[in-house]
Write an enzyme that holds these catalytic residues in place. Structure first.
Site, PDB file in Angstrom:
ATOM      1  N   GLU A 119       0.891  -1.161   0.000  1.00 36.69           N
ATOM      2  CA  GLU A 119       0.000   0.000   0.000  1.00 36.69           C
ATOM      3  C   GLU A 119       0.926   1.207   0.000  1.00 36.69           C
ATOM      4  O   GLU A 119       1.544   1.528   1.014  1.00 36.69           O
ATOM      5  CB  GLU A 119      -0.908  -0.072   1.231  1.00 36.69           C
ATOM      6  CG  GLU A 119      -2.207   0.643   1.015  1.00 36.69           C
ATOM      7  CD  GLU A 119      -2.097   2.075   1.433  1.00 36.69           C
ATOM      8  OE1 GLU A 119      -1.795   2.915   0.551  1.00 36.69           O
ATOM      9  OE2 GLU A 119      -2.302   2.352   2.609  1.00 36.69           O
ATOM     10  N   GLU A 171       3.888  13.988  -4.079  1.00 33.97           N
ATOM     11  CA  GLU A 171       2.962  13.896  -2.948  1.00 33.97           C
ATOM     12  C   GLU A 171       3.254  15.030  -1.951  1.00 33.97           C
ATOM     13  O   GLU A 171       4.386  15.208  -1.513  1.00 33.97           O
ATOM     14  CB  GLU A 171       3.171  12.527  -2.280  1.00 33.97           C
ATOM     15  CG  GLU A 171       1.918  11.938  -1.720  1.00 33.97           C
ATOM     16  CD  GLU A 171       2.103  10.490  -1.211  1.00 33.97           C
ATOM     17  OE1 GLU A 171       3.215   9.946  -1.291  1.00 33.97           O
ATOM     18  OE2 GLU A 171       1.110   9.934  -0.723  1.00 33.97           O
TER      19      GLU A 171
END
Ligand code: ADP
Length: 488
Positions: free
Chosen positions: A261, A392
């Site tokens: 993840e 990000e």
């Protein structure tokens, strides 16, 4: 007692050793590592700093416990998870105070994470009872086969600092339900929550070795040999794409099952036909939950040009009114970022939006003090090639990029190697289907800023990861499939 006193007591009481084979032990070298409060820079506790040999002892314990744990009845595994769920709820305030202290999120959000984290344990307590197989007659009718699922074996679970409880329970709940033992390694920045969880696992009655916890400042040196050993059969990791890539390479040596993840770069689209008030509410959640330090956080806002100014102004009103401070204090909406590197990154990406012609509507500055604070920031009219479209943010910067039509919005949304979450707001039914299906993301929020839910299969596409956590698919990550075939 006020919240600060309560948190200090909760932290002072946490076991700070390694939890191996049902025992709390010091690191064999005696080494410890310091855990700090990101709101104050103060040291909270020293915890054991495991070496590679401690890591091996933890894995050996998990390997030794695997046969008997794998043979327990579904009801027994379910009961253990139920007890753990109840203990997490019983100690909700302690867990929340520990989490806020070591990670920074405001107490209300930490309590929310305890509920969310506990829910994975409850979900998997129920899933443990629903492990099913199949009976199949292949087309020629000459054979019959039974297909069954069995535990994959001992697991290595590596968790990040941003959701210290729920990332552990999401993995651990599934592993325990499937009948797998594990070694959990929390992030060195936030080990205390996992250590408290380990105490509850012990109190719930987990047999020795079924769950082991390693805290270490040398994650690569400790986990690398465990991955290489071939003794663990599954690696589940939540963290950066960079580290995930390295771990996939290491796991390939022993063809180890992996769940990854990884990073995201979630687009948040607002169409002119959207309910703007609802879109602003959703934007606040998608952007500001966890101070923006979430892999599903909205990273960039693509807003149809005719409503872009109004959306930006409304969002800036809300963002500018947020109270920043120590998450243990009453009335604080936004806590510190995890460290100064995180603040530097938000500052850098903010400067980049402004250099490209963006208009600063609120924030834009660091907030001094011993902690790592950055003001909630909104920048309008951001250029479509700004760095936020590819990097990000992991912090409280909302960059608003106007678009003209739906095709342009979809192309912009998908122009990233990541594909974890995406959000869009519209009141047009046809557009809802079209855009939802066109978005390259594992999780899509339609008129909502919150996609996470323990009953749903969390995970990404493209470089955001492999596998799913939670939902009905979550347990399958911890199971092998075997069939037995025989003549009829
Ligand atoms: P983040 O950006 O969330 O800090 P990282 O990917 O750096 O993400 O860390 C996530 C988790 O992975 C943490 O528990 C960290 O200690 C661990 N980790 C980092 N590097 C390695 C590595 N080489 N091997 C194993 N675990 C690692």
């Amino acid at each position: 007692m006020d919240q600060h006193g309560f948190a200090k007591d909760a932290i002072d009481q946490v076991s700070t050793g390694l939890f191996i084979d049902g025992e709390w032990v010091d690191a064999s070298s005696g080494a410890t590592l310091a855990v700090e409060n990101p709101a104050t820079g103060e040291e909270l506790r020293q915890v054991a700093d495991a070496s590679a040999s401690d890591g091996r002892a933890a894995l050996d314990a998990a390997v030794a416990a695997q046969p008997s744990w794998g043979a327990t009845s579904p009801r027994d595994r379910s009961q253990l998870l139920w007890r753990l769920f109840e203990l997490i709820q019983r100690d909700k305030e302690h867990l929340a105070a520990i989490m806020t202290s070591e990670m920074g999120k405001p107490l209300a959000e930490a309590r929310g994470e305890v509920d969310y984290g506990a829910e994975f344990i409850r979900w998997f307590a129920e899933e443990a009872l629903r492990i099913e197989g199949d009976y199949v007659t292949p087309p020629d009718g000459k054979t019959r086969a039974v297909i069954r699922r069995r535990p994959v074996g001992p697991c290595l679970l590596i968790t990040p600092w941003n959701f210290p409880l729920s990332m552990a329970t999401r993995k651990l709940g599934a592993a325990l339900a499937a009948g797998c033992t594990s070694v959990i390694k929390p992030a060195a920045l936030t080990p205390l929550t996992t250590l408290k969880l380990a105490e509850l696992i012990q109190e719930a009655g987990a047999p020795n070795g079924v769950v082991n916890v390693l805290t270490t400042a040398s994650s690569g040196k400790v986990m690398g040999p465990l991955i290489a050993s071939g003794l663990a059969r599954k690696l589940s990791f939540t963290g950066s794409t960079e580290v995930g890539r390295q771990l996939c390479a290491q796991a390939s040596e022993t063809i180890m099952r992996t769940s990854m993840e990884l990073g995201g770069n979630a687009p948040f689209l607002v169409f002119a036909d959207a309910d703007l008030a609802a879109a602003v509410d959703g934007a606040m959640v998608a952007k500001m939950r966890n101070m923006g330090e979430a892999c599903v956080a909205a990273n960039r806002f693509h807003v149809q040009a005719s409503v872009a100014d109004e959306f930006a102004d409304r969002l800036a009103d809300r963002m500018g009114a947020l109270r920043v401070g120590n998450g243990l204090d009453d009335g604080v909406d936004v806590g510190p970022l995890i460290d100064e590197k995180a603040v530097d990154k938000v500052a850098e990406l903010t400067e980049d939006t402004l250099a490209g012609g963006g208009r600063l509507l609120c924030g834009g500055n660091r907030i001094g003090g011993p902690g790592h604070f950055f003001a909630p920031t909104v920048v309008a009219d951001v250029a479509p090639d700004a760095r936020v479209t590819t990097e990000e943010v992991f912090g409280p910067l909302a960059a608003i990029i106007p678009f003209d039509d739906e095709d342009e919005a979809i192309a912009a949304a998908n122009a990233t190697p990541f594909g974890l979450a995406a959000y869009f707001y519209t009141s047009d039914l046809d557009r809802s289907w079209r855009v939802g299906e066109a978005l390259q993301a594992g999780m899509v929020g339609l008129n909502t800023g919150l996609v996470s839910n323990p009953a749903l299969p969390f995970g990404g596409v493209k470089q955001s990861g492999l596998g799913r956590e939670g939902g009905h698919l979550g347990i399958a990550e911890y199971q092998d499939v075997q069939y037995v075939i025989s003549p009829r």
